[in-house]
Design a protein around this motif. Structure first.
Motif, short mmCIF file in Angstrom:
data_model
loop_
_atom_site.label_atom_id
_atom_site.label_comp_id
_atom_site.label_asym_id
_atom_site.label_seq_id
_atom_site.Cartn_x
_atom_site.Cartn_y
_atom_site.Cartn_z
N GLY A 101 0.82 -1.21 0.00
CA GLY A 101 0.00 0.00 0.00
C GLY A 101 0.85 1.26 0.00
N GLY A 102 1.92 1.24 0.80
CA GLY A 102 2.83 2.39 0.81
C GLY A 102 3.51 2.59 -0.53
N MET A 124 -3.52 9.62 -10.91
CA MET A 124 -4.09 9.54 -9.57
C MET A 124 -4.83 8.24 -9.30
SD MET A 124 -3.16 12.50 -8.39
CE MET A 124 -1.72 12.26 -9.43
N TYR A 125 -5.04 7.43 -10.34
CA TYR A 125 -5.88 6.25 -10.18
C TYR A 125 -5.28 5.22 -9.22
CZ TYR A 125 -8.70 7.88 -14.13
OH TYR A 125 -9.52 8.60 -14.96
N GLY A 126 -3.98 5.26 -9.03
CA GLY A 126 -3.36 4.30 -8.10
C GLY A 126 -3.68 4.57 -6.65
N ALA A 127 -4.13 5.79 -6.34
CA ALA A 127 -4.41 6.12 -4.95
C ALA A 127 -5.60 5.33 -4.40
CB ALA A 127 -4.68 7.62 -4.81
N GLY A 128 -6.58 5.06 -5.26
CA GLY A 128 -7.76 4.31 -4.82
C GLY A 128 -7.41 2.90 -4.36
N PRO A 129 -6.71 2.10 -5.19
CA PRO A 129 -6.30 0.76 -4.75
C PRO A 129 -5.39 0.79 -3.52
CG PRO A 129 -6.15 0.94 -7.13
CD PRO A 129 -6.45 2.31 -6.62
N ALA A 130 -4.53 1.80 -3.44
CA ALA A 130 -3.65 1.91 -2.28
C ALA A 130 -4.46 2.10 -1.01
CB ALA A 130 -2.68 3.08 -2.46
N TYR A 131 -5.43 3.01 -1.05
CA TYR A 131 -6.26 3.27 0.13
C TYR A 131 -7.09 2.04 0.48
CZ TYR A 131 -9.26 5.80 3.37
OH TYR A 131 -9.92 6.22 4.49
N ALA A 132 -7.66 1.38 -0.54
CA ALA A 132 -8.46 0.19 -0.29
C ALA A 132 -7.62 -0.91 0.34
CB ALA A 132 -9.07 -0.30 -1.61
N VAL A 135 -6.97 0.14 4.20
CA VAL A 135 -8.07 0.20 5.16
C VAL A 135 -9.00 -1.01 5.10
CG1 VAL A 135 -8.02 2.71 5.16
CG2 VAL A 135 -9.61 1.51 3.65
N SER A 136 -8.91 -1.81 4.03
CA SER A 136 -9.81 -2.96 3.91
C SER A 136 -9.06 -4.28 3.99
CB SER A 136 -10.60 -2.87 2.59
OG SER A 136 -11.41 -1.72 2.58
N LEU A 173 -14.91 -6.22 14.84
CA LEU A 173 -15.02 -4.77 14.66
C LEU A 173 -13.99 -4.23 13.66
CD1 LEU A 173 -15.69 -3.61 18.33
CD2 LEU A 173 -17.31 -3.65 16.43
N MET A 174 -12.86 -4.92 13.54
CA MET A 174 -11.85 -4.48 12.58
C MET A 174 -12.35 -4.55 11.14
SD MET A 174 -8.40 -6.20 14.18
CE MET A 174 -7.95 -5.90 15.91
N LEU A 175 -13.41 -5.31 10.93
CA LEU A 175 -13.97 -5.46 9.59
C LEU A 175 -15.22 -4.62 9.39
CD1 LEU A 175 -13.69 -9.35 9.35
CD2 LEU A 175 -12.09 -7.65 8.49
N ALA A 176 -15.57 -3.78 10.37
CA ALA A 176 -16.88 -3.12 10.37
C ALA A 176 -17.03 -2.09 9.26
CB ALA A 176 -17.13 -2.45 11.72
N ASN A 177 -16.11 -1.16 9.11
CA ASN A 177 -16.20 -0.14 8.08
C ASN A 177 -14.82 0.45 7.83
OD1 ASN A 177 -15.73 2.04 10.03
ND2 ASN A 177 -17.78 1.58 10.76
N THR A 178 -14.75 1.49 7.01
CA THR A 178 -13.44 2.05 6.65
C THR A 178 -12.84 2.96 7.70
OG1 THR A 178 -14.51 3.88 5.50
CG2 THR A 178 -13.98 1.94 4.19
N LEU A 179 -13.59 3.31 8.74
CA LEU A 179 -13.07 4.21 9.77
C LEU A 179 -12.77 3.45 11.06
CD1 LEU A 179 -12.36 7.02 10.83
CD2 LEU A 179 -14.77 7.34 11.41
N LEU A 180 -13.73 2.66 11.52
CA LEU A 180 -13.60 1.97 12.80
C LEU A 180 -12.40 1.03 12.88
CD1 LEU A 180 -14.86 1.65 15.58
CD2 LEU A 180 -16.32 -0.16 14.65
#
Length: 216
Positions: A101-102, A124-132, A135-136, A173-180
């Motif tokens: 991801g980094g 910029m399209y690579g930023a989406g897969p990196a973030y996913a 966090v996922s 809970l680690m799988l709950a959403n992108t923030l929690l």
């Protein structure tokens, strides 16, 4: 205090590296057109973006050390081979995925700086897969590690019973959403790292005490 006793704190350092890298992110959002992206690079440069990606990659490196430390501690505690193997595999996967991801996070600024790539929206399209990934997918690996570590701790004295018990709902809970996930991951693994550090120190102290001649 020996460095080996502080080794579990690499988990805290790894998570902190990821959080810091995400927190200082300021790169263009997906609604920018080519002209706006080019203007953004002209106004902001790439230094902050590179520091962000490097911090995430460094966090992954520290998590790799943390995974190795956990594997040794689980083995020393006498846990079963299945939970030990799953924990080591999940921890290693978490670390490697974080480093990937980094690396993806760094792709755009490195391409502009080192390969003279034109800053466009497509870059910029690579930023989406990196973030996913961060966090996922990483959250899934961290959840599997938490479940395996808690299972190993439930049958050994690796962790206090309350912390081992808390690991199971924490994994969910680690799988709950992108923030929690980041909040739960930070809290639970920080507690694990601190407990393992203290237990290592206390264990070493007891061993040294037991080695002293006892009065008759």
């Amino acid at each position: 205090m020996q460095l080996s006793r502080l080794a579990p704190l690499t988990g805290v350092g790894g998570i902190a590296g990821v959080i810091f890298g995400l927190a200082i992110d300021n790169f263009p959002n997906g609604s920018y057109d080519d002209a706006q992206v080019a203007q953004w690079f002209a106004d902001n440069g790439t230094a902050r973006w590179i520091v962000s990606g490097a911090s995430i990659a460094l966090g992954g490196t520290l998590l790799l050390v943390f995974a190795a430390v956990l594997a040794v501690r689980i083995e020393q505690a006498g846990a079963g081979p299945v939970s030990a193997k799953v924990a080591h595999t999940a921890g290693t996967a978490w670390a490697i995925l974080t480093m990937i991801g980094g690396a993806m996070w760094l792709a755009a600024p490195v391409a502009v700086d080192m390969f003279d790539a034109k800053p466009t929206r497509a870059l910029m399209y690579g930023a989406g897969p990196a973030y996913a990934t961060l966090v996922s997918v990483c959250a899934f690996a961290a959840a599997v590690l938490a479940a395996a570590l808690s299972t190993a701790a439930w049958h050994t004295r690796l962790l206090p019973r309350w912390l081992a018990t808390a690991g199971f709902p924490a994994a969910v809970l680690m799988l709950a959403n992108t923030l929690l996930p980041m909040a739960v991951i930070t809290l639970w693994y920080a507690a694990v790292a601190i407990v393992l550090t203290r237990r290592s120190t206390l264990g070493a102290t007891r061993s040294a005490t037991d080695a002293l001649p006892q009065p008759t």
